[in-house]
Structures are given as structure tokens and as C-alpha cells.
Design a protein around this motif. Sequence first.
Motif, PDB file in Angstrom:
ATOM      1  N   CYS A   1      -0.946  -0.564   1.625  1.00 26.15           N
ATOM      2  CA  CYS A   1       0.510  -0.550   1.460  1.00 26.15           C
ATOM      3  C   CYS A   1       0.947  -0.004   0.105  1.00 26.15           C
ATOM      4  N   THR A  18       2.958   3.505  -0.051  1.00 29.52           N
ATOM      5  CA  THR A  18       4.300   3.482  -0.643  1.00 29.52           C
ATOM      6  C   THR A  18       4.403   4.474  -1.787  1.00 29.52           C
ATOM      7  N   ASN A  39       4.287   1.371   4.441  1.00 24.46           N
ATOM      8  CA  ASN A  39       5.076   1.690   3.255  1.00 24.46           C
ATOM      9  C   ASN A  39       6.335   0.828   3.191  1.00 24.46           C
ATOM     10  N   ALA A  40       6.866   0.695   1.986  1.00 23.71           N
ATOM     11  CA  ALA A  40       8.003  -0.213   1.766  1.00 23.71           C
ATOM     12  C   ALA A  40       9.351   0.456   1.991  1.00 23.71           C
TER      13      ALA A  40
END
Length: 201
Positions: A117, A121, A88-89
Amino acid sequence: MSSALLVIDVQESFRRQEIWAATSNPGIVGQVNRLVDAARSAGDPVFWALHAEPGTGNLFDPDRGFVRLMDGLRPAADEPVLTKYVHNAFTTTRLHYLLTAAGIRELVICGIRTEQCCETTARVAADLGYAVTFVVDATATTPIAHRDAPADRPLTEILADPRTLGTDEIVARTEYALAGRFATIRTVDEVTGAAVALATG
């Protein structure tokens, strides 16, 4: 201004993988640019994320030179480019702080990979209280080999294996998992149409 665009991992690392030849969305750069242009026109900030795995020697090791945006993507001088080290960001970056400081409560997500991802996120963002729009046709993924399949098989064998999960099914599963729980699913046409309408009043 309460909405922001987040572009996740649209980077050269993926294009260097053999399996990228079977990507779900070879035109992702063009789709992302449409979202970026619409966000900028509406006065919404754009955030960029790149995935790095330092010291691994793989395509995501910054020392290899591929942890950079794909050709055709150009962040503006005031648009943060964050480096993340997990799926995740948020966890390993200042993204949440930057969004909070800017008063952002709505997050539009696009990038690579759809189910990895980007989906991760989106889930974290929703849990943090953001209203998430997941722009499904501005994401990309590649087929996933079965967990019991031998490692390092050539692409032809991966694609020929009936146990391989194809990109259409991956995208559909992500849509089912996110919709009504973590995000609203939209297309580029829907998002840019809404952004243009907002910008023009």
C-alpha cells in the motif's frame, strides 16, 4: 503550507497476523509518531488511512474490530482518517480532493506495508503530480512466501523456505523501484531534522 504527511494502514489488523512476529519494523508506531510530531510542529497537515475489506470475515473486515489505528497513534480532531478499499490511498477515498483543496503539492508517506500500500500510493501520488518523500524506516513489511508455496503454512515453515522473500530484500527492492522515479527516499531522522529546521527558521 505545501507539504502533508500521510500515514497508511498502521492498524491493528496487521498485529493480529501470525507473520507480524517477523515484521521488519516492530517499532513503527514510535517512528510514525516522530513524523506526526514534526509535521504538526511545522504546521503541515496529517492524513491517516485505514484499509478495510467489508464482508470478508478476515482481519480487515471492519466487523472484526481490528480496522483501527495501533495503540499509541492518536489523530488530532482536525486530521482526516480515511478508509480505503484498494491498495493505494487515492482511488476509493477523497484524499486527492482534500490535498488539492489544501494546496498540498508535497506528500510524505509512511505506513504498512512497505512494498504494497505504501509503494503503490507513492507511485499513484507521483503520477498525480505530487513530490513524494518515502520515509523508508517509518514503513513496515513482513516476509513474502513464494507464489508456488502452499497457502496457510505456519510462520516457521514460511521463514525456513529459501524461496521466501525476506524483509530486508523487500525494503531494498522498494527503494530501488521508487528512488529517482516516483519518490525521494528519506529516513525519519532526515525528515524530522528538516522539519525542525523549518519550524525554527
